[in-house]
Design an enzyme around this catalytic site. Sequence first.
Site, mmCIF file in Angstrom:
data_model
loop_
_atom_site.group_PDB
_atom_site.id
_atom_site.type_symbol
_atom_site.label_atom_id
_atom_site.label_comp_id
_atom_site.label_asym_id
_atom_site.label_seq_id
_atom_site.Cartn_x
_atom_site.Cartn_y
_atom_site.Cartn_z
ATOM 1 N N ASP A 189 46.748 41.435 150.234
ATOM 2 C CA ASP A 189 46.628 42.890 150.096
ATOM 3 C C ASP A 189 45.222 43.413 150.363
ATOM 4 O OD1 ASP A 189 49.296 43.376 149.387
ATOM 5 O OD2 ASP A 189 48.929 42.670 147.356
ATOM 6 N N HIS A 230 44.932 35.096 143.043
ATOM 7 C CA HIS A 230 46.352 34.839 143.280
ATOM 8 C C HIS A 230 46.826 33.777 142.315
ATOM 9 C CE1 HIS A 230 50.097 33.928 145.313
ATOM 10 N NE2 HIS A 230 49.972 35.124 145.860
HETATM 11 N N1 CMC Z 1 39.174 40.553 139.382
HETATM 12 C C1 CMC Z 1 38.440 40.053 138.340
HETATM 13 N N2 CMC Z 1 38.819 38.989 137.605
HETATM 14 C C2 CMC Z 1 39.966 38.401 137.940
HETATM 15 C C3 CMC Z 1 40.774 38.857 138.993
HETATM 16 C C4 CMC Z 1 40.336 39.976 139.734
HETATM 17 N N3 CMC Z 1 41.040 40.452 140.753
HETATM 18 N N4 CMC Z 1 41.877 38.089 139.088
HETATM 19 C C5 CMC Z 1 41.790 37.175 138.116
HETATM 20 N N5 CMC Z 1 40.621 37.349 137.431
HETATM 21 C C6 CMC Z 1 40.121 36.507 136.324
HETATM 22 C C7 CMC Z 1 40.859 36.791 135.034
HETATM 23 O O1 CMC Z 1 40.218 37.801 134.293
HETATM 24 C C8 CMC Z 1 40.806 35.442 134.359
HETATM 25 O O2 CMC Z 1 39.516 35.271 133.843
HETATM 26 P P1 CMC Z 1 39.282 34.407 132.473
HETATM 27 O O3 CMC Z 1 39.710 33.015 132.814
HETATM 28 O O4 CMC Z 1 37.831 34.534 132.209
HETATM 29 O O5 CMC Z 1 40.141 35.058 131.428
HETATM 30 C C9 CMC Z 1 40.952 34.465 135.524
HETATM 31 O O6 CMC Z 1 40.426 35.162 136.675
HETATM 32 C C10 CMC Z 1 42.385 34.025 135.825
HETATM 33 O O7 CMC Z 1 43.163 35.213 136.001
HETATM 34 P P2 CMC Z 1 44.672 35.373 135.545
HETATM 35 O O8 CMC Z 1 44.953 36.816 135.360
HETATM 36 O O9 CMC Z 1 44.938 34.455 134.387
HETATM 37 O O10 CMC Z 1 45.420 34.789 136.792
HETATM 38 P P3 CMC Z 1 46.938 35.028 137.137
HETATM 39 O O11 CMC Z 1 47.358 33.894 137.984
HETATM 40 O O12 CMC Z 1 47.729 35.305 135.909
HETATM 41 O O13 CMC Z 1 46.920 36.414 137.975
HETATM 42 C C11 CMC Z 1 46.749 37.962 139.759
HETATM 43 C C12 CMC Z 1 46.946 36.482 139.370
HETATM 44 C C13 CMC Z 1 47.042 38.100 141.246
HETATM 45 C C14 CMC Z 1 47.717 38.836 138.978
HETATM 46 C C15 CMC Z 1 45.277 38.355 139.442
HETATM 47 O O14 CMC Z 1 44.389 37.546 140.188
HETATM 48 C C16 CMC Z 1 45.009 39.839 139.702
HETATM 49 O O15 CMC Z 1 45.250 40.662 138.833
HETATM 50 N N6 CMC Z 1 44.502 40.198 140.947
HETATM 51 C C17 CMC Z 1 44.314 41.583 141.279
HETATM 52 C C18 CMC Z 1 45.641 42.206 141.731
HETATM 53 C C19 CMC Z 1 46.070 41.737 143.097
HETATM 54 O O16 CMC Z 1 45.308 41.721 144.039
HETATM 55 N N7 CMC Z 1 47.372 41.403 143.211
HETATM 56 C C20 CMC Z 1 47.983 40.997 144.468
HETATM 57 C C21 CMC Z 1 48.430 39.572 144.462
HETATM 58 S S1 CMC Z 1 48.807 38.966 146.130
HETATM 59 C C22 CMC Z 1 50.157 39.913 146.633
HETATM 60 C C23 CMC Z 1 51.418 39.511 145.990
HETATM 61 O O17 CMC Z 1 52.041 38.567 146.479
HETATM 62 O O18 CMC Z 1 51.787 40.137 145.002
#
Ligand code: CMC
Length: 428
Positions: free
Chosen positions: A364, A307
Amino acid sequence: MSDKATIKIDGKEFEFPLITGTENETAIDIKDLRAATGGIVTIDPGYKNTGSCESAITFLDGEKGILRYRGYSIEELAEKADFLEVAYLLIFGELPTSEQLGKFKEDICEQSVVDEDVRKIVDSFPKSAHPMGVISSLTSALTAFNPSSVNVNSEEDMYKAIVKILGKFPVLVAWTMRKKQGLPLDYGDCSLGYVENTYKMMFKQPNKDYVTNQVVVDALNKLLILHADHEQNCSTSTVRIVGSSHAGLFASLSAGISALWGPLHGGANQAVLEMLEAIKEDGGDTKKYMAKAKDKNDPFRLMGFGHRVYKNFDPRAKIIKVAADEVLNDLGIDDPILDIAKGLEHEALNDPYFVERKLYPNVDFYSGIIYRAMGIPVEMFTVMFALGRLPGWIAQWREMRLGKEPIGRPRQIYTGENLRSFTTIDKR
Ligand code: CMC
């Protein structure tokens, strides 16, 4: 702490005020940065460090796993409140008295008839259409049937628009699902509560009497409350920014629904269930999918994990995990997918990759398992999220408009070509 921040550029110092919220969050107010520095702006892709507004609606502390609507903890609201009470709280700022709630319900019911011509629009979608595309279009179509714009200086006008969309949206949700299933489109029953009425509209079979299922209604009420607001997330920011151009409420909401659809946002609930199904079909090998999620050459992510704001745990996920157990038990459903989900969670919480990056199950991760137990098709999951988020979007839109916020219009740093001469096509 000082009440000013100093930025030094080329030996010149510029001072900017610090502003502090009621929960002691601090921000540097850079409203005057560009003017003071002669054109310098800030850049922050994904707005990871940027507050877009001041808001009195929802408080979220991602480090401590706190979520509160108007000061009330999400745990208490999920346990004790009714979804419409929470909607009222979010939108108008205080819990309603029984008189206020009664009137709110009546007014919503009064507005819950959708123009018959909307059925024609519903009918014109192919059955294969994704329900999020349909519901976003139908919400936008409502502007055609309710063309007068909301006068934000009139409390009455604002209130009317709000009860109108709260009344009509569940009908559109039900019609979107029933159209896909080839079931007749019908209206609800105002003698029922908002949540139960929605459930009945979705599931009433034409050849059978409707029978209340209190377990399902209570669980749905809880899920909708848990989704009702989440401060400046992608869809809410969309609603606010579209509304900031003074586009109408329904148009702003329709844009928010489109933003919610993406799998990194609300669309994750569908993606989670599809992922769990795929793991099951693949023999339940969770380790294989954990390895894929950690492999930087593989685009696969563990859906329902991570998140932007919660870096400890998502308090909504905790409540939903318990609810998933309860609902499946109460309904006598033994879903192997719940065990796969718990197994994945256990592995991730003990895996250095997930621990170091502070990736925890989000709202989710378990919600789809409950929706599925209720008989809601997987493609409708994100529509259910939208139904829950509706009061939050409305509250945020109302706050933005009443606060007379300026039109949202970020700056950029241009990285393209410098001025060059046009070459006629025969010379390229
Ligand atoms: N699986 C594997 N790796 C992950 C995941 C995941 N679900 N989420 C983040 N990471 C890794 C990412 O690859 C990155 O690694 P590194 O630092 O080595 O490059 C690190 O964790 C930080 O991730 P980020 O993408 O920079 O973080 P963000 O804050 O931009 O993204 C997120 C947050 C929710 C988009 C992401 O965690 C994600 O894609 N999760 C899966 C989709 C999901 O479940 N979304 C629902 C969010 S909650 C409901 C809502 O309110 O929308």
